[in-house]
Scaffold this motif. Structure first.
Motif, PDB file in Angstrom:
ATOM      1  N   ASP A 145      11.699  15.501   1.454  1.00 49.25           N
ATOM      2  CA  ASP A 145      11.791  17.298   1.359  1.00 49.25           C
ATOM      3  C   ASP A 145      11.807  17.274   3.132  1.00 49.25           C
ATOM      4  OD1 ASP A 145       9.475  16.038   3.727  1.00 49.25           O
ATOM      5  OD2 ASP A 145       8.400  17.020   2.129  1.00 49.25           O
ATOM      6  N   LYS A 146      11.831  18.547   3.738  1.00 50.41           N
ATOM      7  CA  LYS A 146      12.595  18.898   4.626  1.00 50.41           C
ATOM      8  C   LYS A 146      11.669  18.672   6.253  1.00 50.41           C
ATOM      9  CE  LYS A 146       9.955  23.095   5.535  1.00 50.41           C
ATOM     10  NZ  LYS A 146       9.912  25.049   5.072  1.00 50.41           N
ATOM     11  N   ASN A 147      11.083  17.236   6.082  1.00 49.69           N
ATOM     12  CA  ASN A 147       9.851  17.363   6.798  1.00 49.69           C
ATOM     13  C   ASN A 147      10.006  15.687   6.829  1.00 49.69           C
ATOM     14  OD1 ASN A 147       8.413  19.816   7.680  1.00 49.69           O
ATOM     15  ND2 ASN A 147       7.328  19.379   5.982  1.00 49.69           N
ATOM     16  N   TYR A 148      10.986  15.254   5.927  1.00 54.07           N
ATOM     17  CA  TYR A 148      11.162  13.467   5.487  1.00 54.07           C
ATOM     18  C   TYR A 148      10.166  12.898   5.403  1.00 54.07           C
ATOM     19  CZ  TYR A 148      15.319  14.893   8.734  1.00 54.07           C
ATOM     20  OH  TYR A 148      17.036  14.496   9.207  1.00 54.07           O
ATOM     21  N   ILE A 149       9.537  13.820   4.303  1.00 59.12           N
ATOM     22  CA  ILE A 149       7.954  13.131   3.217  1.00 59.12           C
ATOM     23  C   ILE A 149       9.146  12.533   1.970  1.00 59.12           C
ATOM     24  CG2 ILE A 149       6.322  13.211   1.954  1.00 59.12           C
ATOM     25  CD1 ILE A 149       5.821  15.403   4.753  1.00 59.12           C
ATOM     26  N   VAL A 150       9.088  10.806   2.085  1.00 51.39           N
ATOM     27  CA  VAL A 150       9.658  10.468   1.187  1.00 51.39           C
ATOM     28  C   VAL A 150       8.864  10.627  -0.339  1.00 51.39           C
ATOM     29  CG1 VAL A 150      10.296   8.222  -0.452  1.00 51.39           C
ATOM     30  CG2 VAL A 150      10.363   8.813   2.121  1.00 51.39           C
ATOM     31  N   ILE A 166       0.948  -1.434  -0.307  1.00 52.78           N
ATOM     32  CA  ILE A 166      -0.402   0.218   0.319  1.00 52.78           C
ATOM     33  C   ILE A 166       1.258   1.130   0.035  1.00 52.78           C
ATOM     34  CG2 ILE A 166      -2.171  -0.958   0.936  1.00 52.78           C
ATOM     35  CD1 ILE A 166      -1.176   0.117   3.560  1.00 52.78           C
ATOM     36  N   ASP A 167       0.122   2.554  -0.908  1.00 53.29           N
ATOM     37  CA  ASP A 167       0.788   3.636  -0.392  1.00 53.29           C
ATOM     38  C   ASP A 167       1.481   4.255   1.556  1.00 53.29           C
ATOM     39  OD1 ASP A 167       1.416   3.265  -3.600  1.00 53.29           O
ATOM     40  OD2 ASP A 167      -0.132   4.768  -3.359  1.00 53.29           O
ATOM     41  N   HIS A 168       1.897   5.201   1.563  1.00 47.05           N
ATOM     42  CA  HIS A 168       2.055   6.133   2.171  1.00 47.05           C
ATOM     43  C   HIS A 168       2.571   7.378   2.401  1.00 47.05           C
ATOM     44  CE1 HIS A 168       2.838   6.633   6.686  1.00 47.05           C
ATOM     45  NE2 HIS A 168       2.386   5.464   6.861  1.00 47.05           N
ATOM     46  N   GLU A 169       1.740   7.989   2.950  1.00 49.10           N
ATOM     47  CA  GLU A 169       1.257   9.669   2.638  1.00 49.10           C
ATOM     48  C   GLU A 169       3.105  10.143   3.371  1.00 49.10           C
ATOM     49  OE1 GLU A 169      -1.021  10.327   6.927  1.00 49.10           O
ATOM     50  OE2 GLU A 169      -1.123  11.346   4.855  1.00 49.10           O
ATOM     51  N   VAL A 170       3.664   8.788   4.100  1.00 44.83           N
ATOM     52  CA  VAL A 170       5.281   9.676   4.669  1.00 44.83           C
ATOM     53  C   VAL A 170       6.172   8.969   4.119  1.00 44.83           C
ATOM     54  CG1 VAL A 170       5.998  10.495   6.741  1.00 44.83           C
ATOM     55  CG2 VAL A 170       4.171  10.546   6.773  1.00 44.83           C
ATOM     56  N   TYR A 171       6.523   7.991   4.234  1.00 44.21           N
ATOM     57  CA  TYR A 171       7.432   7.267   3.546  1.00 44.21           C
ATOM     58  C   TYR A 171       7.271   5.930   2.548  1.00 44.21           C
ATOM     59  CZ  TYR A 171       5.020   3.517   6.673  1.00 44.21           C
ATOM     60  OH  TYR A 171       4.451   2.961   7.732  1.00 44.21           O
ATOM     61  N   HIS A 172       6.643   6.379   1.802  1.00 46.69           N
ATOM     62  CA  HIS A 172       5.913   6.338   0.052  1.00 46.69           C
ATOM     63  C   HIS A 172       5.340   5.041  -0.132  1.00 46.69           C
ATOM     64  CE1 HIS A 172       6.724   4.690  -3.784  1.00 46.69           C
ATOM     65  NE2 HIS A 172       7.261   5.864  -3.554  1.00 46.69           N
ATOM     66  N   HIS A 173       5.379   4.117   1.452  1.00 45.03           N
ATOM     67  CA  HIS A 173       5.124   2.753   0.942  1.00 45.03           C
ATOM     68  C   HIS A 173       5.790   1.551   2.094  1.00 45.03           C
ATOM     69  CE1 HIS A 173       8.621   1.055  -1.171  1.00 45.03           C
ATOM     70  NE2 HIS A 173       7.893  -0.099  -0.997  1.00 45.03           N
ATOM     71  N   GLY A 174       4.438   1.144   2.245  1.00 47.29           N
ATOM     72  CA  GLY A 174       4.545  -0.062   3.128  1.00 47.29           C
ATOM     73  C   GLY A 174       3.964  -1.431   2.898  1.00 47.29           C
ATOM     74  N   LEU A 175       2.911  -2.187   4.050  1.00 47.83           N
ATOM     75  CA  LEU A 175       2.323  -3.324   3.784  1.00 47.83           C
ATOM     76  C   LEU A 175       0.908  -3.523   4.122  1.00 47.83           C
ATOM     77  CD1 LEU A 175       4.633  -6.571   4.373  1.00 47.83           C
ATOM     78  CD2 LEU A 175       4.255  -6.364   2.231  1.00 47.83           C
ATOM     79  N   LYS A 176       0.192  -4.461   4.238  1.00 42.55           N
ATOM     80  CA  LYS A 176      -0.798  -3.873   4.919  1.00 42.55           C
ATOM     81  C   LYS A 176      -1.037  -4.237   6.251  1.00 42.55           C
ATOM     82  CE  LYS A 176      -5.260  -4.932   2.831  1.00 42.55           C
ATOM     83  NZ  LYS A 176      -5.965  -5.378   1.935  1.00 42.55           N
ATOM     84  N   PRO A 177      -1.650  -4.139   7.341  1.00 44.29           N
ATOM     85  CA  PRO A 177      -1.676  -5.014   8.630  1.00 44.29           C
ATOM     86  C   PRO A 177      -2.638  -5.763   8.294  1.00 44.29           C
ATOM     87  CG  PRO A 177      -3.593  -2.971   8.180  1.00 44.29           C
ATOM     88  CD  PRO A 177      -1.894  -2.823   7.307  1.00 44.29           C
ATOM     89  N   ILE A 228      14.155   6.452   2.328  1.00 45.13           N
ATOM     90  CA  ILE A 228      12.836   5.059   2.990  1.00 45.13           C
ATOM     91  C   ILE A 228      13.270   4.985   4.355  1.00 45.13           C
ATOM     92  CG2 ILE A 228      11.278   3.858   2.860  1.00 45.13           C
ATOM     93  CD1 ILE A 228      11.236   3.768  -0.449  1.00 45.13           C
ATOM     94  N   TYR A 229      14.215   4.346   4.465  1.00 46.36           N
ATOM     95  CA  TYR A 229      14.940   4.361   5.861  1.00 46.36           C
ATOM     96  C   TYR A 229      15.338   5.094   6.873  1.00 46.36           C
ATOM     97  CZ  TYR A 229      17.353   0.368   3.082  1.00 46.36           C
ATOM     98  OH  TYR A 229      17.713  -0.367   2.477  1.00 46.36           O
ATOM     99  N   LEU A 230      15.695   7.153   6.216  1.00 49.18           N
ATOM    100  CA  LEU A 230      14.896   7.839   7.226  1.00 49.18           C
ATOM    101  C   LEU A 230      13.902   7.890   7.590  1.00 49.18           C
ATOM    102  CD1 LEU A 230      16.309  10.159   8.634  1.00 49.18           C
ATOM    103  CD2 LEU A 230      16.749  11.195   6.709  1.00 49.18           C
ATOM    104  N   SER A 231      12.883   8.052   6.498  1.00 51.88           N
ATOM    105  CA  SER A 231      11.904   8.220   6.830  1.00 51.88           C
ATOM    106  C   SER A 231      10.720   7.455   7.816  1.00 51.88           C
ATOM    107  CB  SER A 231      11.041   8.780   6.010  1.00 51.88           C
ATOM    108  OG  SER A 231       9.664   9.348   5.361  1.00 51.88           O
ATOM    109  N   ILE A 241      25.763   8.907   1.630  1.00 53.10           N
ATOM    110  CA  ILE A 241      25.705   9.107   3.227  1.00 53.10           C
ATOM    111  C   ILE A 241      25.689   9.882   4.078  1.00 53.10           C
ATOM    112  CG2 ILE A 241      27.731   9.237   4.311  1.00 53.10           C
ATOM    113  CD1 ILE A 241      28.361   6.852   3.243  1.00 53.10           C
ATOM    114  N   GLU A 242      25.023  10.945   2.888  1.00 49.13           N
ATOM    115  CA  GLU A 242      23.806  11.865   3.644  1.00 49.13           C
ATOM    116  C   GLU A 242      22.668  11.982   4.512  1.00 49.13           C
ATOM    117  OE1 GLU A 242      22.267  16.439   2.579  1.00 49.13           O
ATOM    118  OE2 GLU A 242      24.120  15.519   1.352  1.00 49.13           O
ATOM    119  N   THR A 243      22.277  11.171   3.463  1.00 50.94           N
ATOM    120  CA  THR A 243      20.789  10.843   4.460  1.00 50.94           C
ATOM    121  C   THR A 243      20.738   9.379   5.673  1.00 50.94           C
ATOM    122  OG1 THR A 243      20.081  10.662   2.118  1.00 50.94           O
ATOM    123  CG2 THR A 243      18.597   9.376   3.583  1.00 50.94           C
TER     124      THR A 243
END
Length: 381
Positions: A193-198, A64-75, A156-159, A281-283
């Motif tokens: 972005d600056k709010n860690y949204i991917v 599934i899509d995720h509004e912050v970290y791009h995508h994930g899995l259904k629970p 995405i790891y960071l986000s 490396i920066e991320t």
């Protein structure tokens, strides 16, 4: 003659009427289906979840899509007898949407060890119990969570870690198996972005708009397209029965090329390889600071793809950059390159590949996962 001409005209008119009527019926049916799909498709999909879970299509809708970290899995996904590369396996998620054992109870928000990574960490084509995360959990008897999902990369790891730390989760130790493909995916696929949204990188985002629009608004139309694609055999895996030479998908060849190529700019990448390395490396440095502020330990793991075993050296660019990164930032740096290259020296490339990887693919098989888990156990004091 005039009589036959009139007969022909009448006949052609009838044929034309039949054709137009058929087209009209098809068009009305199609539009009606789209309307029903748009308003009720998602609900029908939810009500018939037990049916879809038995199909290959569920493999698509469990992501599934995720509004912050791009995508994930259904629970609470419970897939039994999923067709893998060479066998069948189970795929289940917990109440948070993290890959885990099937038929498990609700889990809390504190974990001793957190695994973050891409498809290797998610456990491609193996059940959780046979993945290196599952083996690590069983042997260590620690409270373990797997945040890894296919196509993840450092942005995405960071986000994702930031998201869960800000939402009541707590971790003691984060383990990141950095994948060979992370440089390409991080550079080409995502922006942060600056709010860690991917977000999707611009060109990639345009290509995914239609797919996401269909998946969100017309789930059954999306299903039909999935069926048509599979009927046309437009699959990811190449069809190769030659057991003396694996054949890899073109994406795998492209994504692995940066570690052994002498080219500063590789066709298909966005800019110089060195710039992509610096960006990654920066991320990861931002992620280290985030963890360090919360007194969370970090372990980095590196391992070769088959392409590295065949074309690269033991002290790969990949190894060197993460070894240097970890000098002051990691509790542990685990390097699996020597283990696999030693096997190559003793047994040859082909035997080593067959022993540890799925045929015609770059992911670890069950044996490869065991080796990874064995090396990970070294961090348990």
């Amino acid at each position: 003659t005039k009589f036959y001409k009139n007969k022909l005209v009448i006949f052609l008119k009838k044929i034309l009427n039949i054709v137009w009527s058929t087209i009209l019926i098809i068009l009305i049916t199609f539009l009606s289906t789209l309307i029903i799909d748009f308003f009720f498709g998602k609900k029908i999909l939810e009500l018939t979840d037990k049916f879809w879970v038995k199909t290959e299509f569920y493999g698509k809708i469990k992501r599934i899509d995720h509004e912050v970290y791009h995508h994930g899995l259904k629970p609470n996904v419970k897939m039994k007898n999923v067709k893998g590369f060479e066998d069948y396996y189970t795929f289940c998620t917990d109440n948070h949407g993290f890959r885990y054992k099937c038929d498990t109870k609700k889990r809390g928000k504190h974990f001793d060890y957190v695994f973050m990574g891409d498809s290797f960490t998610e456990g491609s084509s193996v059940s959780y119990e046979d993945s290196f995360v599952g083996i690590f959990e069983k042997i260590s008897k620690k409270n373990v969570v797997n945040l890894g999902v296919v196509s993840y990369a450092p942005k995405i790891y960071l986000s994702k870690i930031n998201y869960y730390l800000n939402n009541g989760f707590s971790f003691d130790h984060v383990i990141i198996p950095i994948d060979i493909s992370d440089l390409y995916d991080d550079n080409v696929s995502y922006r942060l972005d600056k709010n860690y949204i991917v977000k999707d990188n611009y060109e990639r985002g345009e290509n995914l708009k239609l797919r996401r629009f269909l998946r969100k608004n017309f789930p059954f139309t999306n299903f039909y397209m999935f069926v048509i694609k599979n009927l046309n055999e437009v699959g990811y895996n190449p069809n190769n029965a030659n057991l003396d030479k694996p054949v890899f998908h073109k994406d795998a060849i492209l994504k692995s090329k940066w570690t052994y190529s002498t080219d500063k700019i590789i066709n298909g990448y966005w800019g110089p390889v060195k710039s992509a390395q610096n960006e990654m490396i920066e991320t990861m440095s931002k992620l280290h600071r985030l963890l360090d502020e919360r007194d969370i330990s970090l372990t980095i793991v590196v391992y070769p793809w088959p392409q590295q075993l065949e074309n690269d050296v033991e002290d790969s660019k990949h190894v060197l950059m993460w070894r240097e990164f970890c000098k002051e930032k990691c509790s542990n740096f685990i390097n699996l390159f020597p283990l696999f290259f030693e096997s190559k020296r003793k047994n040859g490339y082909l035997k080593t590949y067959k022993k540890y990887y799925w045929w015609n693919d770059i992911h670890f098989n069950k044996e490869g996962n065991k080796v990874m888990a064995s090396e990970l156990m070294k961090i348990i004091k």
